[in-house]
Design a protein around this motif. Structure first.
Motif, mmCIF file in Angstrom:
data_model
loop_
_atom_site.group_PDB
_atom_site.id
_atom_site.type_symbol
_atom_site.label_atom_id
_atom_site.label_comp_id
_atom_site.label_asym_id
_atom_site.label_seq_id
_atom_site.Cartn_x
_atom_site.Cartn_y
_atom_site.Cartn_z
ATOM 1 N N THR A 190 3.542 -13.236 12.580
ATOM 2 C CA THR A 190 4.656 -14.156 12.802
ATOM 3 C C THR A 190 5.459 -14.484 11.548
ATOM 4 O OG1 THR A 190 3.117 -16.003 12.514
ATOM 5 C CG2 THR A 190 3.505 -15.224 14.768
ATOM 6 N N SER A 191 4.913 -14.259 10.361
ATOM 7 C CA SER A 191 5.653 -14.618 9.151
ATOM 8 C C SER A 191 5.161 -13.785 7.971
ATOM 9 C CB SER A 191 5.490 -16.120 8.852
ATOM 10 O OG SER A 191 4.117 -16.442 8.654
ATOM 11 N N ILE A 192 5.896 -13.918 6.853
ATOM 12 C CA ILE A 192 5.571 -13.201 5.621
ATOM 13 C C ILE A 192 5.365 -14.233 4.511
ATOM 14 C CG2 ILE A 192 6.319 -11.440 3.976
ATOM 15 C CD1 ILE A 192 5.926 -10.320 6.733
ATOM 16 N N ARG A 193 4.362 -14.027 3.671
ATOM 17 C CA ARG A 193 4.106 -14.910 2.529
ATOM 18 C C ARG A 193 3.727 -14.066 1.329
ATOM 19 N NH1 ARG A 193 -1.230 -14.543 1.853
ATOM 20 N NH2 ARG A 193 -2.633 -14.411 3.669
ATOM 21 N N GLN A 194 3.610 -14.720 0.172
ATOM 22 C CA GLN A 194 3.191 -14.014 -1.029
ATOM 23 C C GLN A 194 1.720 -13.605 -0.920
ATOM 24 O OE1 GLN A 194 4.140 -16.747 -4.244
ATOM 25 N NE2 GLN A 194 5.976 -15.570 -4.764
ATOM 26 N N TYR A 195 1.427 -12.496 -1.561
ATOM 27 C CA TYR A 195 0.065 -11.963 -1.540
ATOM 28 C C TYR A 195 -0.899 -12.953 -2.185
ATOM 29 C CZ TYR A 195 -3.904 -8.950 -2.730
ATOM 30 O OH TYR A 195 -5.158 -8.414 -2.874
ATOM 31 N N GLU A 196 -2.059 -13.134 -1.574
ATOM 32 C CA GLU A 196 -3.113 -13.981 -2.116
ATOM 33 C C GLU A 196 -4.353 -13.140 -2.352
ATOM 34 O OE1 GLU A 196 -3.763 -17.166 0.582
ATOM 35 O OE2 GLU A 196 -1.786 -18.102 0.253
ATOM 36 N N PHE A 197 -5.117 -13.528 -3.345
ATOM 37 C CA PHE A 197 -6.332 -12.790 -3.673
ATOM 38 C C PHE A 197 -7.260 -12.759 -2.456
ATOM 39 C CE2 PHE A 197 -10.745 -12.614 -5.181
ATOM 40 C CZ PHE A 197 -10.701 -11.431 -5.914
ATOM 41 N N GLY A 198 -7.740 -11.573 -2.126
ATOM 42 C CA GLY A 198 -8.625 -11.411 -0.979
ATOM 43 C C GLY A 198 -7.943 -10.828 0.240
ATOM 44 N N ASP A 199 -6.591 -10.772 0.240
ATOM 45 C CA ASP A 199 -5.890 -10.157 1.371
ATOM 46 C C ASP A 199 -6.211 -8.665 1.430
ATOM 47 O OD1 ASP A 199 -4.779 -12.530 2.040
ATOM 48 O OD2 ASP A 199 -2.788 -12.119 1.200
ATOM 49 N N THR A 200 -6.495 -8.173 2.629
ATOM 50 C CA THR A 200 -6.802 -6.752 2.792
ATOM 51 C C THR A 200 -5.522 -5.928 2.755
ATOM 52 O OG1 THR A 200 -6.717 -6.993 5.193
ATOM 53 C CG2 THR A 200 -8.867 -7.235 4.145
ATOM 54 N N VAL A 201 -5.689 -4.622 2.586
ATOM 55 C CA VAL A 201 -4.533 -3.735 2.454
ATOM 56 C C VAL A 201 -3.687 -3.734 3.722
ATOM 57 C CG1 VAL A 201 -3.823 -1.333 2.103
ATOM 58 C CG2 VAL A 201 -5.722 -2.280 0.776
ATOM 59 N N ASN A 202 -4.339 -3.831 4.897
ATOM 60 C CA ASN A 202 -3.566 -3.761 6.142
ATOM 61 C C ASN A 202 -2.735 -5.014 6.394
ATOM 62 O OD1 ASN A 202 -5.700 -5.446 6.704
ATOM 63 N ND2 ASN A 202 -6.105 -4.608 8.741
ATOM 64 N N ARG A 203 -2.930 -6.071 5.588
ATOM 65 C CA ARG A 203 -2.099 -7.275 5.715
ATOM 66 C C ARG A 203 -0.817 -7.168 4.895
ATOM 67 N NH1 ARG A 203 -5.055 -12.075 7.671
ATOM 68 N NH2 ARG A 203 -3.208 -13.222 6.994
ATOM 69 N N ILE A 204 -0.758 -6.217 3.976
ATOM 70 C CA ILE A 204 0.410 -6.109 3.098
ATOM 71 C C ILE A 204 1.604 -5.576 3.881
ATOM 72 C CG2 ILE A 204 1.351 -4.997 1.040
ATOM 73 C CD1 ILE A 204 -1.464 -4.915 -0.095
ATOM 74 N N HIS A 205 2.739 -6.241 3.748
ATOM 75 C CA HIS A 205 3.981 -5.817 4.391
ATOM 76 C C HIS A 205 4.773 -5.009 3.364
ATOM 77 C CE1 HIS A 205 7.893 -5.981 6.385
ATOM 78 N NE2 HIS A 205 7.249 -6.344 7.488
ATOM 79 N N TRP A 206 4.697 -3.685 3.469
ATOM 80 C CA TRP A 206 5.239 -2.812 2.430
ATOM 81 C C TRP A 206 6.757 -2.859 2.324
ATOM 82 C CZ3 TRP A 206 1.852 -1.586 -1.017
ATOM 83 C CH2 TRP A 206 0.507 -1.440 -0.650
#
Length: 411
Positions: A190-206
């Motif tokens: 539903t939204s985009i935020r800055q990367y946080e430590f521990g986020d998995t690769v599949n959560r990254i919005h390239w």
């Protein structure tokens, strides 16, 4: 040996007796003609299937209701004599009547052809065996040669995509309480935020990462109404069949289409019916296949009302879960049970299936104010008819007459 051959044999014996008793040559001549005809017919029939082989290339595994598939059949004559009056029969249990193809094979000739089979009903079927049937020119004798190889095929109910159902809502939740943030991946980003430590690769919005020059992560929501039960009515008294159309097949199509869409939205789905076992809540491709197999073997042959099954399964319904009932006809007992569940905080929806439009809008008006309803028939655009099935209800304003009717109905 056919009955006519037996008649000819009896006639031959009778002519022989008459010829010996009277010495009249006509009886002998008629006897010779019948005897020669019987001998020729017998050997013709034997040679007609000599060195004949038949084979088939069949589809195995699964198919879906409404689709057709092709079976290629080969017949080969490895002998010198031409084979005529041959019928190749496909004894498959799917597709209704037995497929019969008459052929003539020349010396050392191979022929192939394609038989198209339409899947009209879900269930388990056998493909094959093949049978070569031959008879002589006079119709005195017949002979068959069976190819015993056969395979199994399971026909699943048809799945219709329902993209118009975008969220699973309950009538007792407003827009701000239907979902919450989730630490795991769900279908609802539903939204985009800055990367946080521990986020998995599949959560990254390239794409957004490339645009901003820094890692950006997707934010996922999980629906509060994460449990959905589908109750499929298999009571035989209410279902109708009209040629290849039946409320039973339509109900199964609605059930699997809703199950697939709800699981895609991150909802755990379970299935209830008059069958001995229920499909527990679950998600994923393996769970979808489990529901497909359950529906493929289900038949509308029960004499138990769906209201009894739902009453026995109340303990399965969690708070704010969704119950979708698929039935060809609602009864007073079923409406009473569903109104009670709705009062307990369970979001209830009813999909009525029919052969035609004659039962449309047959719901009790007070019942329609309590639960979401939809009516579908064979050929209905399911995505259009079910698009608002889980939308919040806007109850009609209470009037003096409706209050009195509701009070009298609860007495």
């Amino acid at each position: 040996m056919r009955p006519r051959a037996l008649v000819m044999l009896i006639l031959l014996i009778w002519l022989a007796i008459l010829g010996l008793a009277t010495g009249f040559s006509l009886f002998y001549k008629l006897g010779y003609i019948i005897g020669i005809g019987l001998v020729i017919g017998y050997f013709w029939n034997y040679l007609n299937l000599w060195k004949i082989t038949i084979a088939a290339e069949r589809r195995t595994g699964v198919a879906y209701t409404g689709e057709s598939f092709d079976v290629r059949i080969w017949a080969k004559n490895a002998g010198f004599f031409t084979k005529s009056r041959l019928d190749i029969r496909d004894l498959s249990t799917i597709g209704g009547a037995t497929q019969v193809t008459p052929i003539i094979l020349g010396s050392h000739q191979t022929r192939s052809w394609i038989v198209s089979i339409l899947c009209t009903r879900r269930g388990s079927y056998t493909l094959g065996p093949l049978e070569a049937h031959s008879e002589d020119l006079f119709g005195f004798f017949y002979k068959t040669k069976l190819l015993k190889t056969k395979s199994e095929i399971l026909v699943y109910p048809k799945i219709v995509e329902l993209p118009s159902i975008t969220t699973l809502r309950t009538r007792f939740m407003d827009e701000g309480t239907r979902s919450q943030k989730s630490q795991s991946s769900t279908p609802q980003a539903t939204s985009i935020r800055q990367y946080e430590f521990g986020d998995t690769v599949n959560r990254i919005h390239w794409p957004m990462t490339a645009k901003h020059g820094e890692l950006m992560s997707k934010e996922f929501d999980v629906n509060f109404a994460a449990e959905a039960w589908i109750a499929l009515d298999l009571e035989s008294a209410y279902h109708e069949v009209d040629g290849n159309s039946s409320t039973d097949e339509t109900a199964a199509t609605v059930a699997i289409s809703l199950a697939k869409r709800l699981m895609h939205l991150g909802t755990s789905v379970g299935v209830l019916s008059q069958s001995s076992t229920a499909i527990p809540l679950g998600r994923g491709q393996s769970h979808l296949i489990r529901i497909l197999e359950f529906l493929a073997f289900s038949k509308a042959d029960s004499n138990i009302g769906l209201d009894q099954i739902i009453e026995q399964s109340v303990h399965r319904f969690g708070k704010n879960c969704t119950l979708t009932v698929i039935t060809p006809k609602t009864s007073d007992d079923l409406e009473k049970v569903l109104r009670h569940l709705s009062d307990q905080g369970i979001s209830v929806s009813v999909v009525q299936v029919g052969i035609n439009e004659h039962l449309k809008n047959s719901f009790n008006p007070l019942f329609r104010d309590t639960v979401s309803t939809a009516y579908v028939t064979t050929g209905t655009d399911l995505d259009l008819e079910l698009s608002s099935l889980y939308a919040p209800l806007n109850p009609a304003p209470l009037t003096r007459s409706s209050i009195i009717a509701n009070f009298n109905g609860n007495q």
